[in-house]
Design a protein around this motif. Sequence first.
Motif, PDB file in Angstrom:
ATOM      1  N   THR A  87       0.840  -1.194   0.000  1.00  0.00           N
ATOM      2  CA  THR A  87       0.000   0.000   0.000  1.00  0.00           C
ATOM      3  C   THR A  87       0.876   1.245   0.000  1.00  0.00           C
ATOM      4  OG1 THR A  87      -1.419  -1.266   1.408  1.00  0.00           O
ATOM      5  CG2 THR A  87      -1.983   1.031   1.126  1.00  0.00           C
ATOM      6  N   GLY A  88       0.607   2.111  -0.926  1.00  0.00           N
ATOM      7  CA  GLY A  88       1.318   3.377  -0.926  1.00  0.00           C
ATOM      8  C   GLY A  88       2.692   3.330  -1.583  1.00  0.00           C
ATOM      9  N   ALA A  91       2.865   5.460  -4.824  1.00  0.00           N
ATOM     10  CA  ALA A  91       2.797   6.887  -4.499  1.00  0.00           C
ATOM     11  C   ALA A  91       4.089   7.350  -3.837  1.00  0.00           C
ATOM     12  CB  ALA A  91       1.600   7.144  -3.588  1.00  0.00           C
ATOM     13  N   ASN A  92       4.588   6.549  -2.882  1.00  0.00           N
ATOM     14  CA  ASN A  92       5.819   6.921  -2.184  1.00  0.00           C
ATOM     15  C   ASN A  92       6.994   7.045  -3.132  1.00  0.00           C
ATOM     16  OD1 ASN A  92       4.642   7.014   0.299  1.00  0.00           O
ATOM     17  ND2 ASN A  92       5.094   4.864   0.785  1.00  0.00           N
TER      18      ASN A  92
ATOM     19  N   GLU B 236      -2.033  -0.226   6.624  1.00  0.00           N
ATOM     20  CA  GLU B 236      -2.764   0.970   7.025  1.00  0.00           C
ATOM     21  C   GLU B 236      -3.520   1.519   5.840  1.00  0.00           C
ATOM     22  OE1 GLU B 236      -1.074   4.167   9.237  1.00  0.00           O
ATOM     23  OE2 GLU B 236       0.120   2.744  10.423  1.00  0.00           O
ATOM     24  N   VAL B 238      -4.898   4.035   3.198  1.00  0.00           N
ATOM     25  CA  VAL B 238      -4.385   5.256   2.581  1.00  0.00           C
ATOM     26  C   VAL B 238      -5.570   5.954   1.918  1.00  0.00           C
ATOM     27  CG1 VAL B 238      -2.668   6.215   1.005  1.00  0.00           C
ATOM     28  CG2 VAL B 238      -2.236   4.026   2.139  1.00  0.00           C
ATOM     29  N   ASP B 279      -9.691   4.187   1.029  1.00  0.00           N
ATOM     30  CA  ASP B 279      -8.509   3.606   0.406  1.00  0.00           C
ATOM     31  C   ASP B 279      -8.930   3.020  -0.947  1.00  0.00           C
ATOM     32  OD1 ASP B 279      -6.368   1.898  -0.383  1.00  0.00           O
ATOM     33  OD2 ASP B 279      -5.670   1.888   1.689  1.00  0.00           O
ATOM     34  N   ARG B 281      -7.298   1.717  -3.549  1.00  0.00           N
ATOM     35  CA  ARG B 281      -6.744   0.452  -3.987  1.00  0.00           C
ATOM     36  C   ARG B 281      -7.439  -0.724  -3.288  1.00  0.00           C
ATOM     37  NH1 ARG B 281      -1.855  -2.961  -4.615  1.00  0.00           N
ATOM     38  NH2 ARG B 281      -1.734  -3.472  -2.424  1.00  0.00           N
ATOM     39  N   PRO B 395      -0.972   9.552   2.709  1.00  0.00           N
ATOM     40  CA  PRO B 395       0.124   8.817   2.082  1.00  0.00           C
ATOM     41  C   PRO B 395       1.429   9.619   2.110  1.00  0.00           C
ATOM     42  CG  PRO B 395      -1.430   9.617   0.431  1.00  0.00           C
ATOM     43  CD  PRO B 395      -2.047   9.883   1.777  1.00  0.00           C
TER      44      PRO B 395
END
Lengths: 128, 395
Positions: A87-88, A91-92, B236, B238, B279, B281, B395
């Motif tokens: 997750t993320g 984007a990160n 977590e 986002v 979130d 996704r 994020p």
Amino acid sequence: MKTALVIEDNIDNMVLITRFLKKFGYETLQAFSGKEGFEMTLRHRPDFVILDIQLPDIEGTEVLKRIRTCNIGESIPIIAMTAYAMTGDKANLLAAGCNGYIEKPIDPERVIAEIRRITSCFEGKRVG
Amino acid sequence: LQFRVQIAAQQPPARGTLLAHCFVSDTQGTKYVSGTALEKEYRDLVENANVVMLRWTPDGKITFVNEFGLKLFGYSERELVGQHVVGSIVPETDSSGRELSPLIQGICSDPHKFEHHINENMCRNGERIWISWTNRLVPDAKSGIKEILSVGSEITERLKEMERLKSIFIASMSHELLTPLNSIIGFTGMTLQGLSGDLNEEQRDNLSRSYQASKHLLSLITDVMDISKIEAGRVEAVPEEFGLIEVVDDAFDTVRSEIREKGLRLTADIPENLRIRTDRRRLLQCLINLLTNAVKFTERGGVHVSSSEVDGQLEISVSDTGIGIAEEDVPKLFEPFERLESHLRIKAGGTGLGLYLTKKLVTDILRGAVKVRSKVGEGSTFIIRIPKALQGAQP
């Protein structure tokens, strides 16, 4: 002919990527660690870098930062590669300064499309 | 030999005191044998050892709880004795949504199976705890059941720690599995795309079978990884803002080819301007899972996605006109690797983890709930209810 630097510690993946890059007409350089990858980026100034994010010595994101803080580093497109999108992650990585993003397992056609998209973007910038 | 027995009754006794003292005397003198001290020791053991001791009737009424149990569950004796087990210390449904009333009947009808049993319990304040029980049935004179003696130790923390270790192990192991698998998929994919020369028909068929199988393995591993990461508390949310219709469209893309092959309809009724913050996704992942499932079990008709707002929350429904689910199978739906008997005839690909993962994602990450309504032969509707705006880390 464009030159790609592939930074990847897994030998199979290295063979896979460099093999199909060659089929699509790219020259390839290989680095098997983050440190080697960073040095080769400065020394050879490749047209683009494919950077595995999970590396044994320095984290891929750290390699990315080091390249970006160098003078010549800004003008080199960097495509990050991760084994599994957490997750993320995407984007990160984009926020950290990557220009593109590919996910393993690698689909050659998609990767080539991503490379073309990004390199043409950079050419546009250079001309402009 | 002659004895004289004296019984001295007390006022209605306080908890933990004797009802009566018994004195037995012989011709040599009086001996005090009721053993207040011994009796007290037994009582202390029952009341205060670190286990719950419970007596209840076959119809589920609690007749005794020891002090440790009262403290653990947070009730006074008056509040608990006489209550039904279910609804007081046993929740009506456990956290995974399974109904627990059948458990009570199970203990009485199949004592052997439930002699040792671990299940979720509930404190007065609603807190859920896990208890490892041993249940013993006491027969009555007419070969029925007089009562059930249950002794339980709380194992919530131990279970949590075990779960956490298990999840960490699975997460790291699946990660190790991915590396070689990615090479397999990469090389077969490259060869299949003709990049290493032309293939004859048989070679192509062989390779595409290995390719499909390795992709299946990949989805199994990534599902397992997702589940173990959620369970280890490593995922977590986002949250971001987006139009619901965009995500539904993305999810539709993944099933369009199968919809076309089966000649089904795929429709959506979602307001163009409906925006949510969650979130993206993870919601997409849930929708893909529900859609894939709907398409898999539908041969005629189609699949429809709609949305509505209920009490400030968003409900997204995925309905199909498929084979439906029998009522007794509904609790099994969200269990991992559970294949319903009614669904076995259908050559179901899939990982067996889709609905389990969906439920985990919806409840643990998107902070919502999943329900299902279904009728055998008419179809099923899966409903995701989530907050319209999810709070969470940026994020």
